[in-house]
Design a protein around this motif. Structure first.
Motif, PDB file in Angstrom:
ATOM      1  N   TYR A 113      -3.270   4.444   9.508  1.00  0.00           N
ATOM      2  CA  TYR A 113      -4.170   3.409   9.008  1.00  0.00           C
ATOM      3  C   TYR A 113      -3.422   2.243   8.378  1.00  0.00           C
ATOM      4  N   ASP A 114      -3.962   1.054   8.608  1.00  0.00           N
ATOM      5  CA  ASP A 114      -3.394  -0.146   7.992  1.00  0.00           C
ATOM      6  C   ASP A 114      -3.888  -0.318   6.560  1.00  0.00           C
ATOM      7  N   THR A 115      -5.156   0.062   6.335  1.00  0.00           N
ATOM      8  CA  THR A 115      -5.759  -0.032   5.007  1.00  0.00           C
ATOM      9  C   THR A 115      -6.532   1.244   4.720  1.00  0.00           C
ATOM     10  N   VAL A 116      -6.417   1.728   3.496  1.00  0.00           N
ATOM     11  CA  VAL A 116      -7.142   2.922   3.075  1.00  0.00           C
ATOM     12  C   VAL A 116      -7.986   2.573   1.852  1.00  0.00           C
ATOM     13  N   PHE A 117      -9.269   2.884   1.922  1.00  0.00           N
ATOM     14  CA  PHE A 117     -10.198   2.650   0.818  1.00  0.00           C
ATOM     15  C   PHE A 117     -10.447   3.972   0.099  1.00  0.00           C
ATOM     16  N   VAL A 118     -10.392   3.925  -1.228  1.00  0.00           N
ATOM     17  CA  VAL A 118     -10.511   5.133  -2.047  1.00  0.00           C
ATOM     18  C   VAL A 118     -11.691   4.979  -2.994  1.00  0.00           C
TER      19      VAL A 118
ATOM     20  N   ILE B 201      -0.008   7.103  -8.285  1.00  0.00           N
ATOM     21  CA  ILE B 201       0.765   7.778  -7.238  1.00  0.00           C
ATOM     22  C   ILE B 201       0.401   7.238  -5.864  1.00  0.00           C
ATOM     23  N   LEU B 202      -0.890   7.075  -5.616  1.00  0.00           N
ATOM     24  CA  LEU B 202      -1.329   6.573  -4.308  1.00  0.00           C
ATOM     25  C   LEU B 202      -0.876   5.132  -4.087  1.00  0.00           C
ATOM     26  N   GLU B 203      -0.885   4.338  -5.148  1.00  0.00           N
ATOM     27  CA  GLU B 203      -0.399   2.962  -5.019  1.00  0.00           C
ATOM     28  C   GLU B 203       1.065   2.954  -4.585  1.00  0.00           C
ATOM     29  N   GLN B 204       1.885   3.769  -5.213  1.00  0.00           N
ATOM     30  CA  GLN B 204       3.301   3.819  -4.863  1.00  0.00           C
ATOM     31  C   GLN B 204       3.515   4.383  -3.463  1.00  0.00           C
TER      32      GLN B 204
ATOM     33  N   ASP C 163      -3.964  10.702   4.494  1.00  0.00           N
ATOM     34  CA  ASP C 163      -4.262   9.540   5.332  1.00  0.00           C
ATOM     35  C   ASP C 163      -3.105   8.543   5.323  1.00  0.00           C
ATOM     36  N   ILE C 164      -2.565   8.272   4.145  1.00  0.00           N
ATOM     37  CA  ILE C 164      -1.460   7.317   4.042  1.00  0.00           C
ATOM     38  C   ILE C 164      -0.220   7.856   4.744  1.00  0.00           C
TER      39      ILE C 164
ATOM     40  N   THR D  65       1.131   0.452   3.610  1.00  0.00           N
ATOM     41  CA  THR D  65      -0.313   0.564   3.805  1.00  0.00           C
ATOM     42  C   THR D  65      -1.028  -0.140   2.664  1.00  0.00           C
ATOM     43  N   ARG D  66      -2.040  -0.889   2.985  1.00  0.00           N
ATOM     44  CA  ARG D  66      -2.827  -1.516   1.922  1.00  0.00           C
ATOM     45  C   ARG D  66      -3.796  -0.482   1.363  1.00  0.00           C
ATOM     46  N   ILE D  67      -3.930  -0.448   0.042  1.00  0.00           N
ATOM     47  CA  ILE D  67      -4.850   0.496  -0.596  1.00  0.00           C
ATOM     48  C   ILE D  67      -5.823  -0.266  -1.482  1.00  0.00           C
TER      49      ILE D  67
END
Length: 250
Positions: free
Chosen positions: A64-69, A137-140, A58-59, A147-149
């Motif tokens: 997407y501007d923001t991804v929720f996990v 990893i996803l944060e980086q 997704d990232i 992208t905001r996570i």
């Protein structure tokens, strides 16, 4: 603006009629508040590794501007004996997407034995460490793609003491004692186990989490109408309010 949600059945909406999910579940309420398009890419039975892969895609897609996990149970895994068949294994063994045809040639007792054996061989300790790795990893990656996570604790049972240096066995939560196998292994180097985990959890960016310790599982106050098992509308409403407040604070 477009946002994406990933997770397991808690976010997919199991237990709700399909036509009610967008209004009854937290993801739809958050998207409505933001007035934006959304994609719900959650899948029932998803393991955290599968969620990690989905979020990564997704990232990297830059859609997407923001991804929720929404992270799931740490010891869950997916098995694929054939190209068109998937099973998830964790606290139970079940087919994905109701694929029962041409099923595995095991009896119920054999499946239960396989599942129990798997659970004994797949403890939470290393899986908690891997979850922190996935999150970091996803944060980086999100930074690279601008992208905001945002992370949501769905079924992760870790406790606050796991994020602090070891003090004493008495200061550990019951869950920590279970993870470190204190009851059955009285000679285990508990302080070493704990501090190894703490070295990892201390790298986690807690500011990206909605409910680091207050998981959806533990904070469920009602249940979905169709199965009486998954979080219900009140639980989703409370989570949506937490997320909206979190986003407004920046």
């Amino acid at each position: 603006m477009k946002i994406a949600f990933n997770g397991c059945s808690f976010t997919r909406g199991d237990g709700f009629p399909i036509d009610q999910r967008d209004t009854s579940l937290y993801y739809g309420q958050v998207a409505k508040h933001l007035g934006c398009e959304f994609a719900n890419n959650a899948k029932g039975g998803y393991s955290n590794l599968r969620i990690f892969h989905s979020v990564y895609e997704d990232i990297a897609s830059e859609k997407y501007d923001t991804v929720f996990v929404q992270w799931s149970a740490v010891n869950r895994t997916w098995l694929s004996p054939k190209p068109n068949r998937w099973y998830f294994m964790g606290s139970r063994f079940a087919p994905i997407n109701d694929i029962y045809s041409d099923s595995l040639a095991f009896t119920k007792a054999e499946i239960e034995k396989i599942t129990d054996t798997y659970m004994l061989l797949n403890g939470d300790y290393q899986n908690l460490i891997e979850l922190v790795t996935y999150s970091n990893i996803l944060e980086q990656l999100a930074k690279v793609y601008h992208t905001r996570i945002v992370f949501i604790n769905g079924l992760v049972l870790w406790t606050e003491d796991m994020f602090q240096p070891f003090d004493s066995v008495a200061g550990l939560s019951d869950y920590s004692k279970q993870v470190y196998d204190i009851e059955t292994n009285t000679q285990s180097p508990v302080d070493q186990f704990h501090n190894n985990l703490y070295d990892k959890t201390s790298t986690l960016n807690k500011n990206l989490w909605i409910n680091l310790f207050d998981s959806m599982f533990e904070s469920t106050c009602d249940f979905a109408p169709d199965d009486g098992m998954h979080p219900g509308p009140k639980t989703h409403k409370l989570l949506a309010e937490k997320i909206i407040l979190f986003l407004e604070k920046g």
